[in-house]
Design a protein around this motif. Structure first.
Motif, PDB file in Angstrom:
ATOM      1  N   GLN A 277       8.529  19.042 -30.810  1.00 40.09           N
ATOM      2  CA  GLN A 277       8.404  18.234 -29.593  1.00 40.09           C
ATOM      3  C   GLN A 277       6.932  18.120 -29.199  1.00 40.09           C
ATOM      4  O   GLN A 277       6.056  18.711 -29.832  1.00 40.09           O
ATOM      5  CB  GLN A 277       9.195  18.869 -28.465  1.00 40.09           C
ATOM      6  CG  GLN A 277       8.669  20.188 -27.979  1.00 40.09           C
ATOM      7  CD  GLN A 277       9.465  20.707 -26.789  1.00 40.09           C
ATOM      8  OE1 GLN A 277      10.183  21.677 -26.903  1.00 40.09           O
ATOM      9  NE2 GLN A 277       9.314  20.056 -25.639  1.00 40.09           N
TER      10      GLN A 277
ATOM     11  N   VAL B  68      18.213  21.732 -28.766  1.00 44.37           N
ATOM     12  CA  VAL B  68      16.824  21.835 -28.304  1.00 44.37           C
ATOM     13  C   VAL B  68      16.415  23.299 -28.364  1.00 44.37           C
ATOM     14  O   VAL B  68      17.004  24.160 -27.722  1.00 44.37           O
ATOM     15  CB  VAL B  68      16.608  21.230 -26.894  1.00 44.37           C
ATOM     16  CG1 VAL B  68      16.653  19.720 -26.948  1.00 44.37           C
ATOM     17  CG2 VAL B  68      17.617  21.739 -25.869  1.00 44.37           C
TER      18      VAL B  68
ATOM     19  N   THR C 267      10.226  32.887 -22.882  1.00 42.30           N
ATOM     20  CA  THR C 267       9.412  33.997 -22.367  1.00 42.30           C
ATOM     21  C   THR C 267      10.259  35.050 -21.658  1.00 42.30           C
ATOM     22  O   THR C 267       9.992  36.245 -21.766  1.00 42.30           O
ATOM     23  CB  THR C 267       8.323  33.491 -21.394  1.00 42.30           C
ATOM     24  OG1 THR C 267       8.824  32.342 -20.738  1.00 42.30           O
ATOM     25  CG2 THR C 267       7.042  33.166 -22.081  1.00 42.30           C
ATOM     26  N   ARG C 268      11.321  34.597 -20.965  1.00 40.16           N
ATOM     27  CA  ARG C 268      12.124  35.566 -20.206  1.00 40.16           C
ATOM     28  C   ARG C 268      12.823  36.552 -21.141  1.00 40.16           C
ATOM     29  O   ARG C 268      12.982  37.712 -20.831  1.00 40.16           O
ATOM     30  CB  ARG C 268      13.168  34.837 -19.350  1.00 40.16           C
ATOM     31  CG  ARG C 268      12.584  34.227 -18.106  1.00 40.16           C
ATOM     32  CD  ARG C 268      13.589  33.341 -17.421  1.00 40.16           C
ATOM     33  NE  ARG C 268      13.827  32.113 -18.153  1.00 40.16           N
ATOM     34  CZ  ARG C 268      14.762  31.231 -17.847  1.00 40.16           C
ATOM     35  NH1 ARG C 268      15.574  31.457 -16.845  1.00 40.16           N
ATOM     36  NH2 ARG C 268      14.893  30.123 -18.547  1.00 40.16           N
TER      37      ARG C 268
HETATM   38  P1  UTP Z   1      14.857  27.269 -20.734  1.00 45.92           P
HETATM   39  O1  UTP Z   1      14.796  26.574 -19.462  1.00 45.92           O
HETATM   40  O2  UTP Z   1      15.773  28.423 -20.829  1.00 45.92           O
HETATM   41  O3  UTP Z   1      13.358  27.658 -21.158  1.00 45.92           O
HETATM   42  O4  UTP Z   1      15.234  26.225 -21.853  1.00 45.92           O
HETATM   43  P2  UTP Z   1      12.787  28.535 -22.331  1.00 45.92           P
HETATM   44  O5  UTP Z   1      11.406  28.018 -22.543  1.00 45.92           O
HETATM   45  O6  UTP Z   1      13.661  28.568 -23.543  1.00 45.92           O
HETATM   46  O7  UTP Z   1      12.752  30.009 -21.765  1.00 45.92           O
HETATM   47  P3  UTP Z   1      11.754  30.664 -20.680  1.00 45.92           P
HETATM   48  O8  UTP Z   1      11.911  29.863 -19.425  1.00 45.92           O
HETATM   49  O9  UTP Z   1      10.370  30.617 -21.259  1.00 45.92           O
HETATM   50  O10 UTP Z   1      12.276  32.055 -20.558  1.00 45.92           O
HETATM   51  C1  UTP Z   1      16.519  25.701 -21.966  1.00 45.92           C
HETATM   52  C2  UTP Z   1      16.670  25.079 -23.348  1.00 45.92           C
HETATM   53  O11 UTP Z   1      15.728  24.031 -23.492  1.00 45.92           O
HETATM   54  C3  UTP Z   1      14.911  24.263 -24.610  1.00 45.92           C
HETATM   55  C4  UTP Z   1      14.974  25.750 -24.868  1.00 45.92           C
HETATM   56  O12 UTP Z   1      14.643  26.050 -26.201  1.00 45.92           O
HETATM   57  C5  UTP Z   1      16.409  26.047 -24.502  1.00 45.92           C
HETATM   58  O13 UTP Z   1      17.279  25.701 -25.548  1.00 45.92           O
HETATM   59  N1  UTP Z   1      13.549  23.787 -24.307  1.00 45.92           N
HETATM   60  C6  UTP Z   1      12.951  24.135 -23.149  1.00 45.92           C
HETATM   61  C7  UTP Z   1      12.914  23.008 -25.225  1.00 45.92           C
HETATM   62  O14 UTP Z   1      13.457  22.686 -26.305  1.00 45.92           O
HETATM   63  N2  UTP Z   1      11.651  22.583 -24.940  1.00 45.92           N
HETATM   64  C8  UTP Z   1      11.021  22.895 -23.798  1.00 45.92           C
HETATM   65  O15 UTP Z   1       9.869  22.466 -23.609  1.00 45.92           O
HETATM   66  C9  UTP Z   1      11.688  23.695 -22.864  1.00 45.92           C
END
Ligand code: UTP
Length: 476
Positions: free
Chosen positions: A192, A110, A116-117
């Motif tokens: 997605q 995924v 963003t972080r």
């Molecule tokens: P995170 O919870 O780390 O979120 O996703 P993020 O969006 O990558 O990072 P921030 O919070 O903006 O910093 C955990 C995993 O789930 C996937 C991310 O790509 C990562 O592999 N993910 C998250 C998705 O595929 N889709 C989403 O809508 C959210």
């Protein structure tokens, strides 16, 4: 303007009035005909009835989490098997290896998150992740797949979920890097679903005059996206039965783990998980529990502190197993829940989302101004008829890169990656130079192409050389 577009716009304006969202058409007259159609299509893709319900439940209010009356610890297969389990683990490993060799296992990453972080321009999978060669996350996974394909003399298709925001860049990155050495026929990208971002007043935010502010609908959206994209059908045609699910941010993941696959298959589980023992009662991971007889993951923020801190007679945490977002999912399970129609609970997150205001001015807020709604993949675990959990060694399989600095950053991930590989080298009899304070005095990186597990290094001992202080070593 063609009459059809005109009538579609009128119908949409009526619908928007009904749901008090008319502001999204406020600048429609400033758009050219292509822009008008694009905005109309965005709006027509939304289910306003559902959105209206979600706004009432999750945006205008911060819903109280309804806690189950009884929260029990989940049963877990231990990392080191007891005497009685040793035979089962051996059988499971053999079975898992057979499933891989018989082309029944696919990888699923995924990678639709916004990252963003981390604040990295471009898809997170392109992030330079390894400590010596700076290989990207996608490259590390691809090398693992190639090494596993050689080992088991099989093909392991790789499905990658993107989002509309990073799909084109992700696909381009694979093309630019020759699919990292993989056969392109065995790699599939699909985006997605998205959800609008809302102001705290429940109004949909506009990114600009012609577009809604949208964000991916959470990793839980992967279960629907697998189905809607045709990926699941592709898997069925290839004879895939098991989906090895992992996140894009963990370079230490075992992309296919025979023991995990074997235990899941032998126990006829539908959605299984890997767990680590929590280092702190309040550690920010999902908690494996049993609720109403079903294995259920409760987010750290939803587990009451007194439950999180409870200890059993031997002093161990009662709820000690945490989720690291590694799952094994049966293809038939994803098919079944989609065919029946399923929904996962929505989770509210307050985030900072730039938008245009009613005067058409761009606003870049300093703090969280918006509500995003997401579903989480682990909420599907209780939908499974059966589910197993396998405890693993966190140092060996978990080095997430989430933040630019500090906890779960590239720096901590480098340290964890090197620690794992140093352990493997030590197990193969190589002495590791250390500084006086015990820290490493070498930099080490081992490609999955050289070793997928410690035993590979033991086998390749003749290719390993003695290490000197300050050596920088990259194997494979
Ligand atoms: P995170 O919870 O780390 O979120 O996703 P993020 O969006 O990558 O990072 P921030 O919070 O903006 O910093 C955990 C995993 O789930 C996937 C991310 O790509 C990562 O592999 N993910 C998250 C998705 O595929 N889709 C989403 O809508 C959210």
């Amino acid at each position: 303007m063609a009459t059809t577009v005109k009538s579609r716009l009128e119908a949409m304006a009526k619908k928007l009035r009904k749901y008090s969202q008319s502001h999204v058409l406020q600048f429609i007259d400033t758009l050219d005909s292509g822009g008008k159609i694009a905005l109309l299509e965005e709006l027509e893709g939304l289910d306003f009835e559902l959105l209206n319900e979600l706004i009432g439940r999750y945006v205008l209010e911060s819903p109280e989490i309804e806690l189950p009356k009884e929260i029990l610890p989940a049963p877990v297969y231990p990392r080191v098997p007891s005497d009685e389990l040793q035979g089962k683990y051996q059988k499971a490993r053999d079975h898992g290896e057979r499933m891989i060799a018989e082309h029944k296992v696919a990888c699923f990453t995924v990678a639709g998150g916004m990252g963003t972080r981390l604040g990295f321009e471009g898809p997170k999978g392109d992030y330079p992740a390894t400590p010596v060669r700076n290989k990207s996350l996608f490259r590390v996974f691809a090398e693992s797949i190639i090494a596993s394909e050689h080992r088991y003399n099989c093909e392991i298709p790789w499905y990658i979920m993107t989002s509309p925001a990073n799909h084109a860049d992700t696909v381009q990155s694979f093309k630019d890097h020759d699919y990292f050495g993989l056969n392109p026929a065995n790699v599939m990208h699909f985006p997605q679903g998205m959800m609008p971002c809302f102001g705290k007043d429940g109004k949909i935010l506009m990114e600009d005059k012609g577009h809604l502010a949208m964000s991916p609908d959470g990793h839980g959206g992967s279960l629907r996206a697998l189905y809607k994209s045709g990926a699941l059908q592709d898997m069925a045609q290839r004879g895939i039965e098991y989906i090895s699910y992992f996140q894009v941010d963990n370079p230490l993941v075992y992309i296919v783990d025979p023991l995990f696959i074997g235990l899941h298959a032998m126990d006829t589980a539908e959605m299984s998980s890997k767990a680590v023992i929590k280092v702190d009662p309040l550690e920010k991971v999902g908690n494996f529990t049993v609720v109403d007889g079903k294995i259920t993951v409760i987010e750290y923020s939803d587990l009451p502190e007194e439950v999180a801190r409870k200890r059993s007679a031997d002093g161990k945490l009662l709820i000690e197993s945490g989720s690291i977002a590694i799952h094994l999912i049966s293809r038939s399970f994803v098919e079944r829940i989609n065919q029946r129609g399923f929904s996962l609970p929505w989770h509210r997150a307050e985030k900072r989302v730039p938008y245009i205001d009613l005067e058409g001015e761009r606003v870049v807020p300093d703090g969280p101004n918006a509500v995003k709604l997401e579903t989480f993949v682990f909420d599907a675990v209780p939908l499974a008829e059966r589910s197993i959990i396998l405890a693993i060694d966190r140092d060996d399989q978990f080095a997430p890169i989430k933040n630019a600095t500090g906890v779960d950053s590239v720096e901590s991930s480098h340290r964890l990656q090197m620690n794992r590989h140093v352990k493997w080298l030590e197990a193969a009899g190589i002495d590791i130079p250390r500084k006086e304070d015990g820290s490493l005095n070498v930099k080490v990186e081992i490609s999955p192409l050289f070793a997928l597990e410690p035993e590979d290094l033991v086998r390749k001992k003749s290719q390993l050389r003695k290490l000197k202080p300050e050596d920088i070593v990259s194997l494979g």
